[in-house]
Design an enzyme around this catalytic site. Structure first.
Site, PDB file in Angstrom:
ATOM      1  CB  SER A 174      -8.284   3.259   2.764  1.00 36.08           C
ATOM      2  OG  SER A 174      -7.463   2.607   3.721  1.00 36.08           O
ATOM      3  CE  LYS A 181      -4.075   1.728   2.597  1.00 35.80           C
ATOM      4  NZ  LYS A 181      -4.910   1.491   3.802  1.00 35.80           N
ATOM      5  CB  SER A 232      -8.623   0.351   5.640  1.00 36.76           C
ATOM      6  OG  SER A 232      -9.342   1.566   5.600  1.00 36.76           O
TER       7      SER A 232
END
Ligand SMILES: [Zn+2]
Lengths: 483, 489
Positions: free
Chosen positions: A150, A75, A174
């Site tokens: 996310s 990420k 997330s």
């Protein structure tokens, strides 16, 4: 070999490399090329990646490390030395950190080299990856739909076979929610078990790194090399007990608690059907299914949307244009420091980030602290107590991961509260700091549904074992998402 | 308001000043408060930095155990209650010297609560991190109106202990004296360099006025960052005078933060209560609470040295010094170590302790530059000890010894040798002095006659001549009795 490479999960690829039937270089190049093609597709791709390696990092192919060279997508918000780490925000566009996050370093040392950075909601604030400053990611099951967020870029990449496995972070859901929406496995380990050093913070008391993988075995394998105390993170702990690759195939005598508060009202019918079918499978494996109550869980979202923005408002104060990232001078007042701060943050942050910074600033303000932040912390304590009481009765708690399947791009961007409801089932576990995994448990309207399994603090191995057994019985087929 | 108009330190017009101090002490740890960077002492800018003290994205603080240890030692020295559990808070505000946008400090659960030093009660002691250093390029020297501002992060993250007193001080001089005692205490603890000029000891003062004897507190102002003992006394003095004038002319004092300019003596407002920051304190989620384990407490106790107050007691008990002398030595900087070094120098004849104490505080100190440490002067402790020993043995008169001390201060050297070279040895009891006395009587026949007739005061001119002739080497009392003897009175 490469025609079959896509079918190999991370653990299977590792076994092939160990057996000498596959080279780590071949695997790295395979995924690097697939990721680069998606990135270059410019609008027609999934928009999973913000950066893809030009070549394998030096030393990545040497020796026979435990992860054998299986490449890792990470990420965007993990700091990676010399590689853009922007946390999905324009305010950090092109930012190259001088150091690498502890967990990324550990995994690289264990033989999982960084090959790509994945898209995310700006500063991890969002449930659809539409809040990214660099454009949205798309769901490989239906490109008009969101992958969740996310960690949407990581989830979509793994689901589409653009990465063998990926790192995400979970603050209120997330990892788990995008894993559910993309039909893969995503786990938030116990808070404190994985170092946060080098993760660009959203909400410090909640943020936790975890794996996004095609199956439970891969998740356990990755997590095994992530946990452990880091002298650079005062909130990290030595993981008690041991993690191993899960082998359980039965759930005999395992007491699964279903909290009424998180498995009824507000959950889409198709999601509930898939969830209930999965419970039947669990029962068939020998599990006892009982109802439990988490009386304060309905207040979790409200508490979360005070605590997380409060911490975020402080964590994001460092993005002020002074030392790194964007600096915008106000042309009307070029010598005014406050004008520079204002201009930079006005231009650099997206609307959701601004909304949460304002919410959090308000909640911490003198005269409001007790009513908001103080009260939210009390609710947090109550929720943790609810879980402790529930775990007296049952071994694990199961809920649907998200109240809906993947929704359409743009569907909820104008309605923040509707967006926040995505975290309804995942936020209570975040506030309690306990481990929770989402595994795919079926389809609704042709889109994946996830089931969440949560356990007491540091019962991560037990959670993985149960997930592994249930996964075997469910036999979910995610191949439709591969590109 | 100019400083010149301020007068002396006492508040005028039946008003009484109420003063409390907030002292920031840079702790002399090896590394910074929340990262492993070495502390910086004048190195090139931004060479002692890392992701943590630069506030880079993703970095996290880890509390320095040594700083906690020093904090506990300070708490023990001040007789504070040591919190078994204290927590760090974030103090949020934007400024370029604050890289994270917040300072990690302690708020409502500090490391140490209560206590006292001397007559002044301690409110609290807490740990925090120092800000970076701003360098403003251009004429103004302040952020407003500068051509550019540069940030040096070497100082950023240096551990600080903030010591807050209760408002127990009443005059600027008392504040200055108490601060010296605190500095001596901290120096004895070895927890800080306590150098005001270099900023390792910084002081803010809260000042208010009230009718003398009133139990109520008036509106206070905060005078920021005065960086020498002299400035602190002058600044407080000026602020007392300013407030007194406001009150005398029928106005009301406004709560505000003030800056004292030592060059002009002017006091200017930095911000008023309305402009005060809302720091949005909340518990620092990146750090665990500081819990004081018995072993840490034991370690802090074991590291405690003799403190100034204890030293003063010992000097009185063991050496028979007066309490005033003992405090004068023990409470002030390096006086006591200098005194004890002189006493231990093995001078022959040995000086008597009280006499030596007097010579250090009454004779030596005023001869040094303001604030100079006698240990750093040219007067070796052994030289002073020898001189005082010679005086005690009446081998050098007091007057001659003062001349020797002047020489020691300017050139250093050996007391006995200077006495020898300059011929400053006492002349007493011998024929030489008898002869000088006889000559002086002969030269002052009128005065001698009046002495004979019972006017004792008339002896002055005769003594004066003897002292002149002997260059002060004779003992005044002995000279007087010799004169009287020769005159038969
Ligand atoms: Zn540092």
């Amino acid at each position: 070999m490469s025609a079959g490479l896509l079918e190999l999960g991370a653990a299977a690829a590792r076994a092939e490399i160990d057996a000498g039937r596959l080279s780590a270089a071949e695997l790295f190049d395979f995924y690097r090329d697939r990721a680069a093609a998606d990135r270059d597709a410019d609008g027609s791709g999934l928009g999973c990646f913000t950066w893809v390696a030009a070549e394998a990092p030096a030393g990545a192919r040497d020796g026979s490390p435990p992860l054998a060279g299986v490449p890792l997508a990470v990420k965007d918000l993990f700091c990676t030395r010399g590689v853009p780490s922007q946390s999905g925000s324009r305010i950090l566009e092109g930012y190259l950190p001088p150091y690498t996050a502890t967990v990324v370093s550990r995994l690289a040392e264990a033989g999982a080299p960084l090959f790509a950075k994945t898209n995310q909601d700006e500063f991890a604030m969002g449930s659809s990856t539409e809040n990214s400053g660099f454009g949205p990611s798309r769901n490989p099951w239906d490109r008009d739909r969101v992958p969740g967020g996310s960690s949407g870029g990581s989830a979509a990449a793994v689901a589409a076979g653009l990465a063998p496995w990926a790192l995400g972070t979970d603050t209120g859901g997330s990892i788990r929610q995008p894993a559910a929406l993309c039909g893969i496995v995503g786990m938030k380990p116990t808070y404190g078990s994985v170092s946060r050093y080098g993760m660009i913070a959203f909400a410090s008391s909640l943020d936790q790194a975890g794996p996004l993988t095609r199956d439970v075995g891969d998740a356990a394998l990755l997590l095994l090399h992530m946990v452990g105390r880091d002298p650079c993170d005062a909130t990290s702990l030595e993981f008690p007990g041991s993690l191993a690759t899960p082998t359980a195939e039965r759930l005999d005598g395992v007491r699964l608690g279903v909290p009424g508060e998180l498995s009824g009202e507000g959950i889409e019918a198709g999601v509930l059907d898939a969830f209930n079918a999965a419970l039947e499978q669990a029962r068939g494996l020998g599990a006892e299914i009982t109802g439990v109550t988490l009386p304060h869980a309905p207040h979790a979202l409200a508490a979360y949307y005070v605590i997380a923005p409060a911490e975020a408002s402080s964590n994001l104060a460092r993005f002020d244009g002074v030392r790194y990232g964007m600096r915008h001078i106000d042309d009307a007042r070029p010598e005014d420091l406050v004008a520079m701060y204002t201009r930079t943050r006005h231009d650099g942050f997206g609307p959701e980030v601004k909304r949460r910074v304002m919410l959090g600033t308000y909640a911490l303000s003198s005269g409001y602290y007790d009513a908001y932040y103080g009260r939210a912390q009390q609710v947090r304590t109550k929720i943790a107590e609810d879980f402790r009481a529930a775990f007296e009765e049952v071994d694990l708690i199961v809920t649907p991961t998200a109240p809906t399947v993947a929704f359409e791009l743009g569907e909820k961007t104008g309605d923040p509260l509707a967006m926040y409801l995505n975290d309804y089932c995942t936020v209570p576990m975040s506030l309690a700091g306990i481990p929770a995994i989402s595994i795919p448990c079926g389809l609704s309207e042709g889109l994946p549904v996830g089931i969440q399994i949560a356990g007491p603090a540091f019962s991560d191995a037990r959670v993985l074992d149960a997930a592994h057994a249930l996964e075997g019985a469910l036999g979910f087929d995610g191949s439709a998402a591969l590109v | 308001m100019s400083e010149a108009a301020a007068g002396n330190g006492a508040a005028p017009g039946g008003l009484e000043a109420v003063i409390g101090l907030e002292i920031h002490v840079q702790l002399a740890t090896a590394t910074k408060m929340f990262c492993s960077c070495a502390l910086s002492f004048g190195e090139p800018p931004n060479t002692h930095t890392c992701p943590v003290c630069l506030g880079l994205p993703g970095s996290l603080p880890v509390a320095n155990a040594r700083a906690v240890h020093f904090g506990l030692m300070i708490g023990l020295a001040l007789g504070s209650e040591l919190a078994p559990r204290s927590i760090f808070h974030r103090k949020n505000y934007f400024y370029p010297d604050l890289p994270k946008g917040y300072q990690i400090s302690q708020y409502d659960e500090p490391l140490c609560l209560g206590g006292a030093l001397g007559e002044v009660r301690i409110h609290r002691v807490h740990l925090e991190e120092d800000a970076a250093k701003l360098i403003h390029v251009g004429a103004s020297g302040r952020i407003h109106g500068s051509d550019a501002s540069l940030v040096d992060f070497n100082r950023g993250g240096t551990p600080l202990a903030e010591i807050v007193t209760e408002p127990d001080l009443r005059t600027p001089e008392q504040a200055g004296e108490w601060l010296r005692l605190l500095r001596t205490t901290l120096r004895a603890l070895g927890v800080s360099d306590v150098n005001m000029e270099e900023g390792s000891l910084r002081c803010d003062a809260n000042i208010s006025l009230r009718p003398a004897g009133s139990g109520q507190l008036g509106v206070k102002t905060e005078l920021k960052n005065m960086n020498s003992f002299r400035f602190i006394e002058r600044g407080i003095k000026a602020e007392i005078a300013r407030q007194a004038k406001v009150i005398e002319t029928g106005g009301t004092v406004v709560q505000e933060t003030l800056h004292f300019d030592p060059d002009s003596g002017a006091i200017t407002s930095l911000r008023s209560k309305e402009e005060a920051h809302d720091y949005r304190y909340f518990p620092e989620p990146d750090l665990l609470p500081v819990t004081i384990e018995p072993a840490m407490l034991e370690q802090a106790r074991a590291a405690m040295p003799e403190l100034p107050a204890q030293r003063a007691q010992r000097l009185t008990a063991e050496l028979g010094l007066s309490e005033d002398s003992a405090r004068a030595l023990a409470f002030r900087g390096e006086l006591a170590p200098y005194f004890e070094a002189a006493l231990a120098a093995g001078a022959d004849p040995a000086p008597e302790p009280q006499a030596l104490a007097n010579w250090v505080t009454v004779e030596l100190l005023p001869r040094l530059q303001d604030g100079e440490d006698p240990g750093g002067s040219r007067v070796a402790p052994a030289a002073l000890a020898e001189l005082v020993g010679l005086v005690g043995a009446k081998r050098v008169s007091v007057g001659a010894a003062r001349q020797v001390l002047d020489r020691l201060v300017s050139d250093g050297g050996d007391a006995g040798a200077i006495v020898e070279q300059e011929g400053l040895g006492a002349i007493g009891g011998g024929e030489e002095l008898e002869a000088v006395v006889a000559a002086a009587i002969a030269a002052n026949a009128d005065a001698a006659e009046r002495v004979r007739q019972g006017n004792a005061k008339a002896i002055g001119p005769i003594v004066g001549q003897v002292m002149r002739e002997t260059k002060g080497r004779a003992d005044g009392t002995e000279v007087a009795s010799l004169i009287n003897a020769q005159l038969g009175v």
